[in-house]
Design a protein around this motif. Structure first.
Motif, mmCIF file in Angstrom:
data_model
loop_
_atom_site.group_PDB
_atom_site.id
_atom_site.type_symbol
_atom_site.label_atom_id
_atom_site.label_comp_id
_atom_site.label_asym_id
_atom_site.label_seq_id
_atom_site.Cartn_x
_atom_site.Cartn_y
_atom_site.Cartn_z
ATOM 1 N N ARG A 73 0.913 -1.219 -0.113
ATOM 2 C CA ARG A 73 0.099 -0.043 0.244
ATOM 3 C C ARG A 73 0.368 1.246 0.127
ATOM 4 N NH1 ARG A 73 -2.063 4.079 3.289
ATOM 5 N NH2 ARG A 73 -1.080 2.941 4.989
ATOM 6 N N ILE A 104 1.587 4.827 -2.743
ATOM 7 C CA ILE A 104 1.485 5.979 -2.695
ATOM 8 C C ILE A 104 2.806 6.205 -3.016
ATOM 9 C CG2 ILE A 104 1.815 8.276 -0.739
ATOM 10 C CD1 ILE A 104 0.010 6.295 0.704
ATOM 11 N N THR A 163 -4.020 16.081 -4.041
ATOM 12 C CA THR A 163 -4.517 14.636 -3.277
ATOM 13 C C THR A 163 -3.806 13.820 -3.180
ATOM 14 O OG1 THR A 163 -6.654 15.451 -4.828
ATOM 15 C CG2 THR A 163 -7.015 12.817 -4.326
ATOM 16 N N VAL A 164 -2.677 14.074 -4.352
ATOM 17 C CA VAL A 164 -1.557 12.852 -3.791
ATOM 18 C C VAL A 164 -0.886 12.610 -3.422
ATOM 19 C CG1 VAL A 164 0.302 12.036 -5.629
ATOM 20 C CG2 VAL A 164 -1.996 12.208 -6.374
ATOM 21 N N GLN A 209 -1.443 15.100 -0.473
ATOM 22 C CA GLN A 209 -1.814 15.418 0.599
ATOM 23 C C GLN A 209 -2.220 13.846 1.459
ATOM 24 O OE1 GLN A 209 -1.896 17.892 1.964
ATOM 25 N NE2 GLN A 209 -3.248 16.564 4.458
ATOM 26 N N ALA A 210 -1.889 12.791 0.560
ATOM 27 C CA ALA A 210 -1.775 11.675 1.395
ATOM 28 C C ALA A 210 -1.132 10.970 1.268
ATOM 29 C CB ALA A 210 -2.054 10.351 0.208
ATOM 30 N N ASP A 231 -0.104 13.310 4.818
ATOM 31 C CA ASP A 231 -1.303 11.803 6.531
ATOM 32 C C ASP A 231 -0.583 11.102 6.176
ATOM 33 O OD1 ASP A 231 -3.596 13.509 5.360
ATOM 34 O OD2 ASP A 231 -4.308 12.756 4.434
ATOM 35 N N GLU A 232 0.539 10.017 5.577
ATOM 36 C CA GLU A 232 1.155 9.171 5.555
ATOM 37 C C GLU A 232 2.352 9.258 7.026
ATOM 38 O OE1 GLU A 232 0.437 5.076 6.152
ATOM 39 O OE2 GLU A 232 -0.527 6.790 4.064
#
Ligand SMILES: C[S@@+](CC[C@H](N)C(=O)[O-])C[C@H]1O[C@@H](n2cnc3c(N)ncnc32)[C@H](O)[C@@H]1O
Length: 1009
Positions: free
Chosen positions: A124, A128, A142-143, A145-146, A149-150
């Motif tokens: 996973r 990313i 979006t990418v 921010q993902a 977040d991680e």
């Protein structure tokens, strides 16, 4: 303190990163490299992936959390069941293989639920990264921010686990990510990407030019983000058409506006120096192809000059003869053009023609007789060796003569003979200011010096000097105007400059001035007497001065018209700069500082990723004086501290140049000492919860064939890192030029290696050599298998395996030999490479007898013929026979000669199910045959038929790759590397081919969705 392994200490999706890095090389629009030139920039994709993987935990750190998620757990349990079933089967097969010679590798330890949970989670995270590295996603919120977040999740975990740390409030604030620092920031790729990932970013470098580049990239855009442009046009429109501007677009618009203003002003002063050329009737008479332009006035794109030297022949000692590397003006098929010198009495003139020259070879060679500075006198043919030309150059007798004029036609270039008026216009120019700074450094990089060109001012024609100075000085004027307009535009009158930390009108005008000075630098870079005319079919334009990391001597050169729209001229340069501003992240804040990495204290409690100089690869300080001297003229008053010195500081620069340090040995000692000191600053200061990452770039020449990697630079660098108190926990090869290197069959090296380091434990034990070797032998095979299971490309395996080897070496404070002498890094590297070879050879034990023979034969002869007698003798030692292998379908034996069959010669109707003597050799070569002829889909079909036995193909491919690499068999190496690289996709397709998903997934080390 509780710390966990970070993803980068366990696994990385190298193939995706490498692919993105390679692609990035051809991208220009919006790329920060278009802001200002810097040498040996790291790709943004690599920087982004590395910083991300350095900040997120490896899933093994939170497997209990994963276990607690019912859905993840269920999925892992299903996969585990299938994996265990196959593992049992593999154990039985392995048992049988011992007696029967079946091609099945050792199954390894039984898989556990935790293994599968972590593997799934790693996949996973890989996905990313795979999204993150794509150029298209550079500004995809979006990418990004993902990924952020991680990073935050891992950070909050670290904060929770270290809540009772004595410095918890400084080190583990769950509401604030630690900041980032790169102490060798250069062109700024790493600080920029850290900022993009949401980290407050600090960049420092010794070199003021690099410091300015970083200011322009990470410091200025956040400071003026969201501000509307202040120029009069935008202010007038503000009320008519209110417009919201994202990020630093307002700043970019102002750079465009004042850039255009500068152009108009400069044109007023300089227009007469850039006259059009009129096509006269005489010209048309001589060149009927010019008829359509008769009487027209054409814009000149460039004037092509030849350097000259007095003829060495006494009969022509008064003639300045041309030094021309080529007479070709265009090599575009069907549109060829060339210069022809015509000798008249005791002088000559140049003419220009279209079409192919009568003697193409002669025209291509100009007046050159051989490589280097070897020319023939145009008048007499007398050879002129480099010594003569150097002596003439040193005596100040190199001249120039106009050779051709390139003008803008109707969607074509028009090549014309020189005119006396155009030559006179150029000769009459008298510049007011010159960049009088001595060119320092070795002639290896500064190739102009032996010809008497030892001042930067000598790299320009007088017309170039006058025009560039005009632009440079207009930066001051523009700055004044911006400040005036910014006050009218509502920016505060805080009276503080940017360098003093201001953020009002004065600071804003400083910022715009910096970008405009960078646009001037872009123009300067194309407008030197080092910039040649590129006559290749797709170019037909001025080439850059820095085509490589050198200032080379050139003979004929192109003097461009700065006001036309061709590349490297004023308006396009402003546009490139403006675009890169609009593209920069504008949050969080960034800061760029000038400091020596050996004494800096910026890294305190910060996350560090850095890319130090590579021994003696690039003379940054010597080369960057080229820009420094002009920037000093343009914006010294804006950044007075950075322009304190006349030239870029050299003494502290961490490069190993013999000429700076009285010989090679002291240069090496200086580099080692300084690098160790710099690394120590990092090990002492960096945030303790994160590993630091350090890039090291190889020169291809550093490959040492059989013994793996060994070079002065690499050893010295590793020694510095280790002496500074670091333990190495990973080494990842990053590549951007694999295919080219392979095609040339020259080197198989990564373009750089990322070292992952942690501070070594204070109580690290000492080991004996024997203990070190034992530990290596115990741990390297497992690490190797782990890397292979992660599908690392064979080409990367040896370098990636240095990481685990170095992890063993650096776990100890010292490794002592029998006499109590500490083992050097070079010795440790040799042992690691040797153990790696042995481990790979041991894997041979997993193969059947025929394949073991084939490996041995292949090592000696490849696919070429060899003697039957030798083959038969070898077969005895491997417990097989030539006839048996002919029957097995891998060998041809005829007329006393034997040879292995190439993949394309193997039978197309091969079916493993009916093969009575199935060998690993067949598995791998049939897979290659099918992959090459039918692609991954066809290979997947075969993998479906092979089932558990397919895995041996991958293992043998690794072995064969290593062998080809050593033997420099590039084409075959490519095929084996290609098979492994395609493996995940083949397996994925095999899933879809009807084979039960869970079984197949678990079978090939993949996890199911
Ligand atoms: C390999 S480059 C960095 C390239 C950068 N990562 C990029 O992507 O453009 C190494 C940098 O180290 C800088 N440098 C050399 N010696 C230094 C020192 N003593 N302190 C700080 N920086 C130094 C050089 O000026 C150069 O910019």
């Amino acid at each position: 303190m509780t710390t966990h392994k970070k993803l980068i200490e366990v696994a990385l999706p190298l193939a995706a990163i490498n692919k993105a890095c390679a692609r990035e090389k051809s991208i220009r629009h919006g790329h920060p490299s278009t802001l200002h030139l810097w040498w040996a920039r790291r790709p943004l994709a690599a920087a982004r992936a590395v910083i991300f993987a350095q900040m997120v935990d490896d899933p093994s750190a939170y497997v209990d959390v994963l276990r607690g998620d019912p859905m993840l757990r269920r999925r892992a349990e299903t996969a585990l069941k299938a994996r265990l079933k196959l593992w049992d089967e593999a154990c039985i097969l392995a048992e049988e293989a011992k007696g029967s010679g079946l091609p099945v590798p050792e199954p390894g330890p039984a898989p556990t639920l935790d293994d599968l949970l972590a593997e799934q989670e790693r996949q996973r995270l890989f996905r990313i990264i795979e999204d993150l590295v794509l150029w298209e996603n550079t500004t995809n919120e979006t990418v990004l921010q993902a990924a952020r977040d991680e990073i935050w999740q891992s950070w909050r975990r670290a904060c929770a686990e270290n809540a009772d740390h004595p410095r918890a409030s400084e080190l583990f604030d769950r509401h604030k990510l630690p900041a980032f620092h790169d102490p060798f920031a250069g062109g700024g790729a790493l600080p920029l990407e850290a900022q993009r990932l949401g980290l407050e970013s600090y960049a420092s470098d010794l070199n003021p030019v690099a410091v300015l580049i970083n200011k322009a990239m990470i410091e200025i855009p956040p400071k003026f983000a969201g501000k509307p442009p202040v120029n009069p046009k935008a202010r007038a429109e503000r009320f008519l058409v209110p417009r919201e501007r994202m990020g630093a677009q307002g700043l970019a618009e102002d750079v465009r506006y004042y850039g255009q203003w500068m152009r108009e002003e400069a044109e007023k002063h300089l227009e007469h120096l850039y006259p059009n050329v009129t096509v006269t009737s005489e010209m048309v008479e001589e060149r009927p192809d010019l008829r359509k332009y008769a009487g027209k006035s054409l814009t000149v794109i460039a004037w092509l000059w030849a350097r000259t030297v007095l003829s060495p022949n006494p009969a022509f000692a008064h003639v300045d003869v041309p030094l021309v590397s080529t007479f070709m003006l265009s090599t575009k098929p069907g549109k060829e053009a060339y210069v022809e010198p015509v000798i008249e009495d005791d002088d000559y003139r140049f003419t220009a023609h279209v079409g192919k020259p009568a003697n193409m070879e002669a025209s291509k060679n100009g007046t050159k007789l051989a490589r280097g500075a070897h020319f023939g006198c145009l008048m007499s043919g007398t050879p002129m060796a480099s010594d003569y030309i150097k002596a003439e150059g040193k005596a100040g007798r190199l001249g120039v003569r106009l050779m051709a004029i390139v003008a803008e036609g109707e969607r074509e270039r028009v090549f014309l003979a020189p005119t006396p008026e155009h030559e006179a216009t150029a000769r009459e120019v008298r510049p007011g200011w010159k960049p009088d700074l001595t060119i320092s450094g070795s002639t290896q990089y500064l190739g102009v010096k032996p010809y008497g060109m030892d001042q930067f001012s000598q790299l320009f024609t007088d017309r170039q000097l006058l025009a560039l100075t005009t632009f440079s000085e207009l930066v001051h004027e523009a700055r004044k105007q911006v400040q005036h307009d910014a006050l009218l535009g509502g920016l505060s009158d805080d009276g503080r400059s940017f360098a003093d930390g201001g953020s009002g009108a004065a600071a804003y005008s400083d910022a715009v001035a910096l970008y405009l000075a960078f646009a001037v630098d872009r123009v300067i870079e194309r407008h030197t007497s080092i910039a040649i005319w590129d006559s290749s079919p797709t170019k037909l334009q001025l080439a850059n001065t820095f085509r490589r990391q050198v200032i080379p001597m050139t003979w004929d050169f192109a003097e461009g018209n700065m006001f036309c729209m061709s590349s490297g001229t004023w308006s396009p340069s402003v546009e490139w700069v403006a675009r890169s501003i609009a593209f920069a992240p504008t949050t969080p804040a960034g800061l760029s500082l000038q400091c020596d990495a050996a004494s800096q204290d910026v890294s305190k409690d910060r996350i560090v990723s850095t890319d130090p100089p590579y021994y003696d690869n690039v003379p940054y300080a010597d080369l960057s004086d080229f820009f420094y001297v002009w920037l000093r003229h343009s914006i010294r008053s804006v950044f007075p501290d950075l322009f304190d010195t006349l030239a870029v500081p050299k003494a502290e620069e961490l490069v190993a140049f013999a000429y700076r340090h009285d010989g090679k040995a002291s240069a090496q000692a200086f580099f080692l000492g300084g690098m160790t000191q710099s690394m120590r600053r990092l090990s002492e200061q960096a945030h303790p919860a994160f590993p630091i990452t350090i890039y090291y770039a190889f020169k291809q020449a550093e490959s040492k064939g059989d013994s793996g990697i060994a070079s002065t630079g690499w050893d010295t660098f590793l020694a510095a890192v280790i002496d500074a108190g670091f333990a190495i926990t990973g080494t990842w090869p990053l590549r951007t030029e694999l295919t080219v290197a392979l095609k040339k069959s020259s080197a198989f090296l990564a373009s750089s290696i990322v070292l992952v380091c942690r501070k070594r434990l204070a109580d690290a034990p000492t080991a004996t050599r024997r203990e070190f070797v034992t530990a290596l032998k115990a741990e390297l095979p497992r690490a190797l298998a782990h890397l292979q299971r992660g599908n690392i490309a064979p080409v990367d395996l040896a370098q990636a395996a240095i990481g685990p080897g170095m992890a063993v070496y650096t776990r100890y404070a010292k490794v002592l030999d029998a006499e109590g002498k500490a083992m050097t890094v070079r010795e440790a590297l040799a042992l690691i490479n040797q153990t790696l070879d042995e481990s790979l050879a041991e894997q041979e034990g997993d193969f059947d007898a025929d394949s073991r023979w084939a490996l041995l034969w292949f090592e000696q002869s490849g696919f070429a013929e060899g003697e039957y007698g030798v083959a038969e003798q070898l077969s005895k030692s491997k417990n097989t026979s030539v006839q048996g292998m002919v029957e097995a379908g891998i060998l041809e034996s005829k007329h006393g000669k034997v040879r292995l069959l190439r993949p394309e010669e193997l039978p197309a109707d091969w079916d493993p199910a009916t093969d009575a003597r199935l060998t690993a050799w067949e598995v791998v070569h049939h897979l290659i045959r099918v992959l090459e002829s039918g692609g991954e889909g066809a290979a997947a079909e075969l993998v479906g038929k092979l089932g558990a036995k397919a895995e041996v193909g991958r293992e043998l491919a690794y072995r064969l790759y290593t062998l080809c690499e050593r033997k420099k068999r590039a084409a075959e190496a490519l095929a084996y590397n290609g098979l492994v690289q395609s493996w995940p996709e083949i397996v994925r397709l095999a899933h879809e081919g009807g084979t039960p998903k869970t079984e197949q997934g678990a079978l090939f080390g993949e996890t199911e969705e």
